[in-house]
Enzyme design. Structure first.
Site, PDB file in Angstrom:
ATOM      1  N   CYS A 178       0.904  -1.274   0.116  1.00 46.67           N
ATOM      2  CA  CYS A 178      -0.062   0.021  -0.031  1.00 46.67           C
ATOM      3  C   CYS A 178       1.031   1.172   0.060  1.00 46.67           C
ATOM      4  CB  CYS A 178      -1.035  -0.102   1.085  1.00 46.67           C
ATOM      5  SG  CYS A 178       0.015  -0.012   2.744  1.00 46.67           S
ATOM      6  N   CYS A 219       3.428   1.680   2.736  1.00 46.79           N
ATOM      7  CA  CYS A 219       4.868   1.019   2.483  1.00 46.79           C
ATOM      8  C   CYS A 219       5.562   1.744   1.564  1.00 46.79           C
ATOM      9  CB  CYS A 219       4.518  -0.382   1.897  1.00 46.79           C
ATOM     10  SG  CYS A 219       3.199  -1.739   2.642  1.00 46.79           S
ATOM     11  N   ASP A 239       9.683  24.022 -34.046  1.00 45.31           N
ATOM     12  CA  ASP A 239      10.931  24.317 -35.051  1.00 45.31           C
ATOM     13  C   ASP A 239      10.416  24.157 -36.536  1.00 45.31           C
ATOM     14  OD1 ASP A 239      13.657  24.709 -35.954  1.00 45.31           O
ATOM     15  OD2 ASP A 239      13.612  22.502 -36.385  1.00 45.31           O
ATOM     16  N   ASP A 249      17.854  23.099 -31.000  1.00 43.79           N
ATOM     17  CA  ASP A 249      16.637  23.106 -30.441  1.00 43.79           C
ATOM     18  C   ASP A 249      16.668  22.493 -29.017  1.00 43.79           C
ATOM     19  OD1 ASP A 249      15.436  23.947 -32.722  1.00 43.79           O
ATOM     20  OD2 ASP A 249      15.116  21.904 -33.420  1.00 43.79           O
TER      21      ASP A 249
END
Length: 763
Positions: A30, A33, A445, A655
């Protein structure tokens, strides 16, 4: 992935660069934990950060190694910390479940359900007037194996949690079922020692304790099965790796083909890929022609034609032709290995929304224990008796489970990134997947992204003499000399044009790029340059703007060949045309139809940039032209400063800063490695429709996360008060708790059915 780390030693040690370790953790059940394992790992000396993922059962640890300790020593200390916290460390971050049967691990669950059947049958028969309640001794014999054999894991994990001063699902189940089991023993003993012994039989709660454990174990088994489905993308990619390759070797005058393990291949080896075989490694075709199926890597359903000089990706499937190829990358450096790493990293990472869940989980179990205690005291204060008070408290303990909270986000991320990978969208981190749904502006671009990136020299016009063939040839010879050593698309266009016209480049030396402006060098001892119009303006060079603007209005990019003798003068005008990619206009239209703003960023001149923008459907006001490579990130920053959430799409090394600056960076995989590293999402083929697909999948994934969190909270917000008010029995509470986790998993796995919209429209 890198798993070598070291931990800090005394102060005199010299620190080195931080490294990352991925570690598997078994036994977590869970969200509590998760928090507990993270705290245990963060206490290990040298660890700067630890992130644990419940869905993948893995931990990612960051530490700064220092001299003096081997990496194995740190690995051992991390494993010991996990074990001391009550869980089982595993060397591999992703469990090897390739050979697991769909029914693996169901045996104990089936045994528990069979033992519970005689205990549940009386409840089902009661409405028909049948009394099938087993005697107390038989109820004990049926319930005890379930409680202490099938439920042993809850006792072990709950004990570890209690020792650590924390709580988790296992502690809640262990306390709740033990209370029901103990209450049954006490009621049986009181009945056996009382005056009614031998007459009738008492109402016991053995069925509650046994059925709760059996249902919770069934729910956990269903979770595990669902996790295997969620991680199917990684296993499918791993299975693309062939085990053997046909290596061509020269033995004297003879050429032999030898079958060798793929792990022994080295860069430069020559392979033979037979028809219908899987390509064993990244390679470059040196001989033969064929069509290669790359669908598992790029999502592209149609085979791609391959001939000499073309690249092959390891894991793709050869068609009917025979290919001879030279290995270009192996092992961890191959495209397939990098794809697997990206998918694993994304599935192991935490989405930002998970931080809220972790904070809630940290206080959830203690709060439930308090509510259960108050429930018992309240019912006792009302005079309901110990039996009733304890049963209602048990129901609170059983229904309250943080399992669904812990699974809500990571399982949706796993499913989303997995289906994305199948369709050619690689998500580098969960943050990008979550953020993409908020994008309202997409910046593209131009060259290589919106356009093919394969410009051709459309025209070369001499400017300082007669416009005849000899003058054009001389200008082309000088231009080709400057561009001969460059890989820039415009440079290749010049060289290809020279080759096509039979013009040999002149000798050149001292050639250098001038970023954002052009290239310069010495051709046959004289200084020459290929300059942008911007650079010409800076140098004070007069250019025939009428001709230049005529080309630009038609979408051409214009450069100028300059001669310095010694004053710079325009020698020739070079016009390049680069066609928009097929589908670029449709992709832009789809984004705009979704209400997104589309911006184009280009280093080209305004007229040429606007001409391309018009062809693909971008408003002229959203064109940013003559942007230097280093300034693209500034344009993105300006868009963000305006309150927009920006996705940047690009392919080149220039870029990369803009991709990193954007809220979501999307790199075209046919671009550079630098761009792919800077981006949060990689599009595995040049199809711009993938941009819209990635944003659509982000919307759907975030929607699933929100749905899961809603249901996870709803189960507890509604269920805990119902249990506290006595409206739910422990058996119903146990079924609801198991259903909460299973429903969250099932809802997330619906993402695996996602398909790009254009595919849906064709199906």
């Amino acid at each position: 992935m890198d798993v070598s780390m070291t931990a800090p030693s005394p102060a005199r040690a010299t620190p080195t660069a931080p490294l990352t370790l991925d570690l598997g953790v078994d036994g977590m059940t869970c969200a509590s934990c998760v928090s507990r394992v993270e705290r245990a790992l963060q206490k290990v000396p040298g660890v700067s950060a630890a992130s644990v993922n419940l869905a993948t059962e893995s931990a990612r640890v960051q530490a700064t190694p220092v001299d003096g300790e081997a990496s194995d020593a740190l690995r051992a200390r991390l494993s010991r910390a996990v074990r001391d916290a009550g869980y089982s460390p595993r060397a591999e971050a992703v469990a090897n479940e390739e050979a697991a049967s769909p029914w693996a691990g169901f045996g104990p669950v089936a045994a528990g359900l069979l033992l519970c059947a005689p205990l549940v049958l009386p409840m089902l028969a009661m409405p028909f007037g049948l009394d099938l309640v087993p005697p107390p001794w038989l109820q004990l014999l049926l319930a005890a194996p379930v409680q202490f054999w099938l439920g042993a894991r809850f006792y072990r994990a709950g004990w570890h949690a209690a020792r650590a001063g924390t709580g988790n699902m296992d502690l809640l189940v262990a306390l709740g079922t033990s209370a029901a089991f103990g209450l049954s023993l006490w009621l049986w003993w009181r009945w056996a020692a009382g005056p009614h012994a031998g007459h009738g039989q008492p109402h016991l709660y053995f069925e509650a304790s046994a059925v709760v454990i059996a249902l919770v174990r069934l729910g956990k088994w269903l979770e595990t099965r669902a996790k295997r489905q969620a991680t199917a993308a990684i296993r499918a990619l791993q299975q693309l790796r062939p085990e053997l390759a046909h290596l061509r070797r020269q033995r004297g005058p003879q050429v032999q083909e030898v079958e060798v393990p793929v792990a022994e291949l080295r860069v430069g080896d020559v392979l033979v890929v037979r028809p219908n075989e899987r390509v064993p490694a990244d390679a470059r075709v040196v001989e033969g022609q064929s069509a290669v199926n790359e669908s598992m890597l790029t999502g592209e359903p149609l085979p791609v034609a391959k001939a000499a000089g073309d690249r092959l990706t390891g894991g793709s499937v050869n068609g009917d032709g025979r290919l001879v190829a030279e290995v270009t990358a192996t092992g961890a450096e191959s495209v397939l290995a990098r794809i697997i790493r990206l998918v694993e990293d994304a599935q192991a990472a935490k989405a930002p929304i998970q931080q809220l869940v972790d904070r809630v989980a940290a206080v959830f179990v203690p709060a439930v224990l308090v509510i259960a205690l108050l429930t018992g005291l309240a019912w006792g204060w009302r005079g309901a008796g110990l039996e009733t008070a304890l049963v209602h408290a048990v129901a609170v303990l059983v229904i309250a489970c943080p399992c669904a909270l812990g699974l809500a986000t990571p399982v949706a991320v796993m499913a989303g990134t997995g289906v994305a990978a199948r369709h050619g969208i690689l998500v580098k981190d969960a943050r990008a997947l979550e953020t993409a749904h908020r994008v309202d502006t997409v910046a593209f671009d131009k060259t290589g992204t919106l356009t093919r990136g394969e410009p051709v020299l459309r025209a070369l016009v001499p400017l300082d003499g007669p416009d005849d063939a000899p003058a054009r040839a001389r200008a082309l010879q000088a231009a080709a000399a400057l561009q001969a050593g460059s890989e820039h698309p415009l440079a290749r266009a010049v060289v290809q044009a020279a080759h096509a016209e039979g013009v040999a480049p002149a000798p050149a030396e001292a050639v250098q790029n001038v970023p954002g402006r052009g290239v310069q060098g010495r051709v046959e001892g004289l200084r020459r340059a290929i300059a942008s119009l911007r650079w010409c303006e800076e140098l004070g060079v007069t250019v025939d703007l009428a001709r230049a603007e005529a080309f630009m209005r038609e979408g051409a990019s214009v450069s100028v060949l300059l001669a310095f003798d010694p004053v710079p003068r325009a020698q020739a005008l070079l016009a390049f045309s680069d066609e928009p990619k097929p589908g670029a206009a449709e992709a832009v239209a789809r984004l705009r139809a979704a209400g997104l703003r589309v911006v184009m960023i280009s280093g080209d001149n305004p007229a040429a940039a606007r001409a391309v923008a018009q062809r693909v459907g971008i408003d002229p006001g959203d064109v940013r032209a003559q942007v230097l490579p280093g300034d693209k990130a500034k344009v993105v920053a300006e868009l963000k400063a305006g309150g927009h959430t920006v996705a940047m799409v690009g392919d080149g090394a220039n870029d990369a800063p803009a991709l990193a600056a954007a809220d979501v960076g999307m790199a075209m995989a046919n671009g550079t490695d630098v761009a792919m590293e800077a981006a949060g999402i990689t599009l595995m083929r040049g199809d711009l429709a993938l941009v819209g697909d990635a944003l659509d999948l982000s919307h759907r994934t975030v929607r699933k996360i929100r749905q899961n969190l809603f249901w996870a909270f709803a189960y507890n917000v509604v269920g805990i008060p119902f249990a506290a008010l006595g409206l739910l029995s422990p058996v119903v509470a146990g079924a609801a708790m198991a259903a909460s986790s299973v429903s969250v998993m099932a809802n997330a796995l619906l993402l695996r059915r996602w398909k790009p919209k254009r595919l849906l429209s064709n199906s």
